[in-house]
Write a protein that holds these residues in place. Sequence first.
Motif, short mmCIF file in Angstrom:
data_model
loop_
_atom_site.label_atom_id
_atom_site.label_comp_id
_atom_site.label_asym_id
_atom_site.label_seq_id
_atom_site.Cartn_x
_atom_site.Cartn_y
_atom_site.Cartn_z
N GLU A 86 51.81 38.73 49.18
CA GLU A 86 50.37 38.49 49.30
C GLU A 86 49.61 39.62 48.62
OE1 GLU A 86 47.16 37.50 52.82
OE2 GLU A 86 49.29 37.12 53.12
N SER A 87 48.70 39.28 47.73
CA SER A 87 47.90 40.29 47.02
C SER A 87 46.68 40.64 47.84
CB SER A 87 47.51 39.76 45.64
OG SER A 87 46.79 38.55 45.76
N LEU A 88 45.84 41.50 47.28
CA LEU A 88 44.62 41.93 47.96
C LEU A 88 43.46 41.06 47.49
CD1 LEU A 88 45.08 45.80 47.64
CD2 LEU A 88 45.62 44.36 49.60
N PRO A 89 43.05 40.06 48.25
CA PRO A 89 42.03 39.11 47.77
C PRO A 89 40.68 39.76 47.51
CG PRO A 89 42.51 38.74 50.10
CD PRO A 89 43.53 39.71 49.61
N ALA A 90 40.27 40.70 48.37
CA ALA A 90 38.96 41.32 48.18
C ALA A 90 38.93 42.14 46.89
CB ALA A 90 38.63 42.21 49.38
N PRO B 50 40.19 40.26 35.43
CA PRO B 50 41.55 39.70 35.46
C PRO B 50 42.62 40.66 34.97
CG PRO B 50 40.01 38.08 34.61
CD PRO B 50 39.25 39.36 34.75
N ALA B 51 42.28 41.52 34.01
CA ALA B 51 43.26 42.44 33.44
C ALA B 51 43.69 43.52 34.42
CB ALA B 51 42.70 43.10 32.18
N LEU B 52 42.97 43.69 35.53
CA LEU B 52 43.26 44.75 36.49
C LEU B 52 43.74 44.22 37.84
CD1 LEU B 52 40.14 47.01 35.81
CD2 LEU B 52 42.49 47.47 35.12
N ARG B 53 43.92 42.92 37.96
CA ARG B 53 44.26 42.34 39.25
C ARG B 53 45.68 42.69 39.69
NH1 ARG B 53 41.65 36.48 37.92
NH2 ARG B 53 39.46 37.05 38.27
N GLN B 54 45.85 42.77 40.99
CA GLN B 54 47.17 42.96 41.57
C GLN B 54 47.92 41.64 41.51
OE1 GLN B 54 47.78 43.58 45.88
NE2 GLN B 54 48.58 45.59 45.36
N ASP B 55 49.13 41.67 40.98
CA ASP B 55 49.90 40.46 40.77
C ASP B 55 50.85 40.24 41.94
OD1 ASP B 55 51.37 38.32 39.83
OD2 ASP B 55 51.55 39.12 37.80
N THR C 60 55.48 48.59 40.55
CA THR C 60 54.14 48.38 41.09
C THR C 60 53.68 46.96 40.75
OG1 THR C 60 51.83 49.14 41.02
CG2 THR C 60 53.13 49.35 39.00
N ARG C 61 52.59 46.54 41.39
CA ARG C 61 51.99 45.24 41.05
C ARG C 61 50.69 45.41 40.28
NH1 ARG C 61 53.56 44.49 46.42
NH2 ARG C 61 55.33 43.09 46.67
N LEU C 62 50.36 46.64 39.92
CA LEU C 62 49.10 46.92 39.24
C LEU C 62 49.35 47.25 37.77
CD1 LEU C 62 47.46 49.20 41.95
CD2 LEU C 62 46.79 46.85 41.40
N PRO C 63 48.59 46.65 36.85
CA PRO C 63 48.77 46.91 35.41
C PRO C 63 47.96 48.11 34.93
CG PRO C 63 47.20 45.14 35.71
CD PRO C 63 47.62 45.56 37.09
N ILE D 85 42.58 39.40 23.16
CA ILE D 85 41.66 38.34 23.59
C ILE D 85 40.84 38.76 24.80
CG2 ILE D 85 43.13 36.53 22.64
CD1 ILE D 85 44.05 35.93 25.50
N ALA D 86 40.85 40.03 25.15
CA ALA D 86 40.04 40.50 26.28
C ALA D 86 38.56 40.21 26.01
CB ALA D 86 40.24 42.00 26.49
N PRO D 87 37.78 39.81 27.03
CA PRO D 87 38.11 39.79 28.46
C PRO D 87 38.73 38.49 28.96
CG PRO D 87 35.79 39.29 28.17
CD PRO D 87 36.35 39.51 26.78
N LEU D 88 39.10 37.57 28.06
CA LEU D 88 39.76 36.33 28.48
C LEU D 88 41.15 36.67 29.01
CD1 LEU D 88 39.76 33.20 28.58
CD2 LEU D 88 40.79 33.26 26.30
N GLU D 89 41.53 36.07 30.12
CA GLU D 89 42.83 36.33 30.72
C GLU D 89 43.91 35.55 29.99
OE1 GLU D 89 45.07 36.11 35.09
OE2 GLU D 89 43.13 35.15 34.78
N TYR D 90 45.01 36.23 29.66
CA TYR D 90 46.16 35.57 29.06
C TYR D 90 46.97 34.93 30.18
CZ TYR D 90 50.39 34.78 26.31
OH TYR D 90 51.47 34.22 25.68
#
Length: 624
Positions: free
Chosen positions: A107-111, A118-123, A154-157, A300-305
């Motif tokens: 489970e990721s951190l929804p908040a 999107p490029a910084l989200r926890q996966d 880690t789950r963070l990029p 292609i940032a800020p579009l999420e791949y």
Amino acid sequence: MSADARIKEMAPSQDTTVQDKDVDATNSNSQPSAKDWVNFSQWMHCFCVVTFDLNLGQALEHVYPPEFMPSDQEVSNICYMAFPDSNSGCMGDTKFHMRLRCTSRRESLPAYNAECSPALRQDGSHYWGFVYFRQKRDANLPRGYFQKSFIIITRLPFFNLYYDILSQLAPRYFEEGTEVLRLASEQINRQWPGLRVGNTLQLPLLECSYQISIPRTSSSRKSAAEGTASSGESSPALVACPAAKVLTSVNEIELFRSLDFVMEQLYTLWELVITGEPVVVVGTSPADCSHMVQTLLALIAPLEYCAEARPYFTIHDSEFREFTQECTSKTTLPACILGVTNPFFVKLLKDWPHMLRLVDNQNMQQQQHLLMSQKHARNIASATSFSSSTEFVGRSIKASTGLNGSSNNGSGDASSSGLHSKYRPYLKKDKALIKKVLLGMKTKRPEHVQTALIRRHLLELTQSFMIPLERYMASLMPLQKDISPFKSAPNASSFKLDDFLATLETAGPQLTSPLKGDWKGLYRRFFRSPNFRGWYEARHRELQLTLQDLQLQALSEANLEHWAHDKQEVEIIDMILKLKQKLNLYGEKATQLEGINGTQQQIRAQIECMKGLLPPDLKNVVNL
């Protein structure tokens, strides 16, 4: 012995070894349980150390914290990808990163994910692994070499942050042992703040400290005043840690480092990535491959791949068959970008339409040294020698690739560096930008300046491409008059490609982009890609939540007392239950939105008003 047999043989052995070591460490140091590592687990999953065992090959030697031992499948993938997959001669220290799938979704951190880009989200479905591989001669070892990898899972990029942490911790681990991991882990768990967006965060680590800021996504509805206040709150920490290393970005890498030899194909690469085309990146070093794959995703940032991407991929990966079994059919190739170093992939993926071969930096250096020695032998000045050799190497690289990376030597040689593809771009490239960057190469413009130039131009190009899509998506929103507090929230209209393409004549990307070409053809190709599906699903969810929020607001402002004067008691009870359902269903989401507290209070007031219209005995019966 086959790779599968080796995996089966090594997994239980290394698990037992690791568990024995971890039990000893636990008994001697009284390690906390997994629930006590909540703060640490926001930033990292664990530290891993992989060594080379004469009997098992790559084997897991240590995991810390031991409570976060990866699964057998994850251990196998980590071990195989911790070392270079080919004889690339990576002597000394090599840093690279990988991405591997979790065997069970966490489970990721929804908040946090809702507020950051999107490029910084926890996966929650994949791990990132940052590897520090050391190989050096050691006559005291049976094979004559010391080979070991230190890995951050880690789950963070956060590439810039974790690569820097890797440079700090790995050398100390090789010198001082596992005590470094214990001290670092406990300090992260005790002193690092929770993941927060829009704040300046201080991250102390042993004798150093990092200062980072995770930017808020432009679609976030948090007020600017909150961000200002949060920044102000962190100022005491800045005074307390004046020597903190400031990272201006936690994830934006230097693009020019990987793109310098394919600048002529920059726009082709952008089209391949944004349309989700299968691309294999072939190099001799995992460091070069992983950096190039990450560079491609950043185009292609800020579009999420939204397709699959593996910065470093080996033949032993558990997903090997998934990404390669369909290569016999050109119509079912997987939408992904793979970074590989094993020459076996060149033959295996021969049906893939796009191959990007990287420059062999080691051979380049040898060529330059050879040219330099030849010039010196002829008694030519060193300055002239260096200029001539560099110019010659540059011409050889440029001559080896055609317009789209295809061979120019007539023999169809696909081993030269560059993009090898028969893809015909839909857009004409901006020659002014390419000339500006190439001029910067001649004048030795700093790499970060070249990167800023490329990043800004590609950002404007991607935004020009996405603005018509965003505008059309907004038009699918129902009118305000169609939102009634006494009816279900209306749904957004569906996306129709033909209707969208019809809007391009008057509101297309040509209004904001100087590039000419077949924009409609590019949109049609994009419409069939995972990137479009990911973007559309995210925007459609946002529209539906917005409609629910608008109906909640309409309910809070409606004159329900007037509405109820001619209604039956059962209808009033239905309205009370509906209001409660709205609060429960959208309450958690609503608490993150600006001004929602007032709306919630009004809804609760409406509920109390409705309750007051019911007789006391009925309220007791239905438990209102």
